[in-house]
Scaffold this active site. Structure first.
Site, PDB file in Angstrom:
ATOM      1  NE  ARG A 104      -3.456   0.704   2.140  1.00  0.00           N
ATOM      2  CZ  ARG A 104      -5.141   0.709   2.530  1.00  0.00           C
ATOM      3  NH1 ARG A 104      -5.265   1.625   3.787  1.00  0.00           N
ATOM      4  NH2 ARG A 104      -6.125   0.251   1.957  1.00  0.00           N
ATOM      5  CG  HIS A 131      -8.102  -0.134  -2.755  1.00  0.00           C
ATOM      6  ND1 HIS A 131      -7.339  -1.224  -2.417  1.00  0.00           N
ATOM      7  CD2 HIS A 131      -9.460   0.016  -1.982  1.00  0.00           C
ATOM      8  CE1 HIS A 131      -8.173  -1.249  -0.862  1.00  0.00           C
ATOM      9  NE2 HIS A 131      -8.533  -0.838  -0.626  1.00  0.00           N
ATOM     10  CD  GLN A 134     -13.066  -2.422  -0.869  1.00  0.00           C
ATOM     11  OE1 GLN A 134     -12.260  -1.783   0.136  1.00  0.00           O
ATOM     12  NE2 GLN A 134     -14.357  -2.863  -0.734  1.00  0.00           N
ATOM     13  CG  ASP A 222     -13.908   6.082  -0.364  1.00  0.00           C
ATOM     14  OD1 ASP A 222     -14.345   6.187   0.326  1.00  0.00           O
ATOM     15  OD2 ASP A 222     -13.234   6.148  -0.955  1.00  0.00           O
ATOM     16  CB  CYS A 261     -14.314   1.068   0.331  1.00  0.00           C
ATOM     17  SG  CYS A 261     -13.418   2.353   0.629  1.00  0.00           S
ATOM     18  NE  ARG A 289      -9.877  -5.570   0.965  1.00  0.00           N
ATOM     19  CZ  ARG A 289      -9.288  -4.280   1.153  1.00  0.00           C
ATOM     20  NH1 ARG A 289     -10.172  -3.532   1.426  1.00  0.00           N
ATOM     21  NH2 ARG A 289      -8.362  -4.323   0.254  1.00  0.00           N
TER      22      ARG A 289
END
Ligand code: CP
Ligand code: NVA
Length: 303
Positions: A104, A131, A134, A222, A261, A289
Site C-alpha cells: 500500500r 484499489h 477492494q 467513499d 469500502c 476483502r
C-alpha cells in the site's frame, strides 16, 4: 529464482474479463470449501504499508494464514524503506525471502517499480490511483446478493478518487453501466475516463447526483478526503450536496444495494441511516476483502 515473469495483481485494467472471472471463481470456491487445489502452505507474504489500514492489513494477514502461509508486516518507520533504501533494492531483497509482496503506497509509480524489480508476485493494496483488491471484493459482494452485475446501473457518488478509478476499470471488464456523480473539480481523471472510452465502457460523468441515482441498481460512495489528500475543508464544501442520505437512496431502485469500502466518516459522505439501512452491504463487502484476496493470493502465488 526463475526468469518467468511473476503473476502480479496491480490493476483491474491489466486483466481480461476471463482472468478476473477465474480469480473470483477461485475466491468463491475457497470461501465455500469446494476448492480442491493446493493452497499456499509455508508461503510468506510481505506486507508493506506506507499508509494506515485496518481491513487490508488484517484481511491479508488472516488470509495468508488461513491458506497455510505467514505474513511479515513492514511499516515505514520500522523498515529501511522508510529510511532511504530504494524500492528497487527492497523488491530484490524481499524476493529472496518471501513468496509474494503486498504494498500500500502513494504514487502508482512506486507500485510499478516494486513490480518491475520483484521476482515474486506483487499485489496492489491501494495507491493514490487505484484499489483493485477492494473492487474484487465488491464484485464478489454484488454477485452474492444480486447475481451478475453485467448490464446493471451502478452510480458512484462523491469524490472521483482511487476507488472510483477501479470502479471505472471494472465497468469495462464486467460490462455494467457506471455513472460517476461528482463535483466538476473532483471528477475522475481524464486519463482514466479516456481509457474507459478506448475499451467501449459505458461511463457517464455528471454533476447531477439526483438524476444519476434515479433507478440505480447500486449506489457506491467513499470518504470525501482520502489518505494523503490536502484541502479537506474545500473538499467537504464541494461534496456536501453529494451526501448519500435516505432522500438520495429513495431515488434508486427499490432493491438497490449500497456499498462503501470503509472506513466511513459517518454523517459526511453517508448518513447512519444509509450505512446501517436496508440497502447497505458494507460489512459483507469488508468480509469479502478476506475471501477475494485469498483468491488473488492463490492465483498469484500458487503453483
Ligand atoms: N477499505 C480499505 O482498504 O480499508 P483499510 O484502509 O482499513 O485497509
Ligand atoms: N479513498 C480512500 C480509500 C480507503 C480505503 C483512501 O484512499 O483513503
Amino acid at each position: 529464482m526463475t526468469n518467468a515473469k511473476p503473476k502480479h495483481f496491480l490493476s483491474i485494467r491489466d486483466f481480461d474479463t476471463a482472468t478476473l472471472r477465474e480469480i473470483l471463481d477461485l475466491a468463491k470456491a475457497i470461501k465455500n470449501g469446494t476448492y480442491k487445489g493446493e493452497l499456499l502452505p509455508d508461503q510468506h507474504l510481505a506486507m508493506i504499508f506506507e499508509k494506515p489500514s485496518t481491513r487490508t492489513r488484517v484481511s491479508f494477514q488472516v488470509g495468508i494464514e488461513q491458506l497455510g502461509g505467514k505474513a511479515v508486516l513492514m511499516d515505514q518507520a520500522g523498515s529501511q524503506l522508510g529510511h532511504g533504501e530504494s524500492i528497487a533494492d527492497t523488491a530484490r531483497v524481499l524476493s529472496r525471502f518471501v513468496n509474494g509482496i503486498m504494498i500500500r503506497t502513494s504514487g502508482e509509480e512506486k507500485l510499478l517499480e516494486m513490480a518491475e524489480y520483484a521476482s515474486v508476485p506483487v499485489i496492489n493494496g491501494l495507491t493514490d490511483d487505484s484499489h483493485p483488491c477492494q473492487l474484487m471484493a465488491d464484485m464478489l459482494t454484488y454477485e452474492e446478493h444480486r447475481g451478475s452485475i453485467e448490464g446493471k446501473r451502478v452510480v458512484w457518488v462523491g469524490d472521483g478518487n482511487n476507488v472510483a478509478n477501479s470502479w471505472i476499470h471494472c465497468a469495462a471488464r464486467f460490462n455494467f453501466a457506471l455513472t460517476l456523480a461528482t463535483p466538476r473539480e473532483l471528477a475522475p481523471s481524464q486519463e482514466v475516463v479516456d481509457w474507459a472510452g478506448s475499451q467501449n465502457a459505458d461511463i457517464t460523468v455528471t454533476e447531477d447526483v439526483q438524476a444519476a441515482v434515479a433507478g440505480a441498481d447500486l449506489v457506491v460512495t467513499d470518504t470525501w478526503v482520502s489518505m494523503g489528500q490536502d484541502g479537506a475543508e474545500r473538499r467537504k464544501a464541494l461534496l456536501a450536496p453529494y451526501q448519500v442520505n435516505e432522500d438520495l437512496m429513495a431515488l434508486a431502485a427499490s432493491d438497490a444495494l449500497f456499498m462503501h469500502c470503509l472506513p466511513a466518516h459517518r454523517g459526511e459522505e453517508a448518513t447512519d441511516a444509509v450505512l446501517d439501512g436496508p440497502h447497505s452491504v458494507i460489512f459483507d463487502e469488508a468480509e469479502n476483502r478476506l475471501h477475494a484476496q485469498k483468491g488473488i493470493m492463490v492465483w498469484c502465488m500458487g503453483k
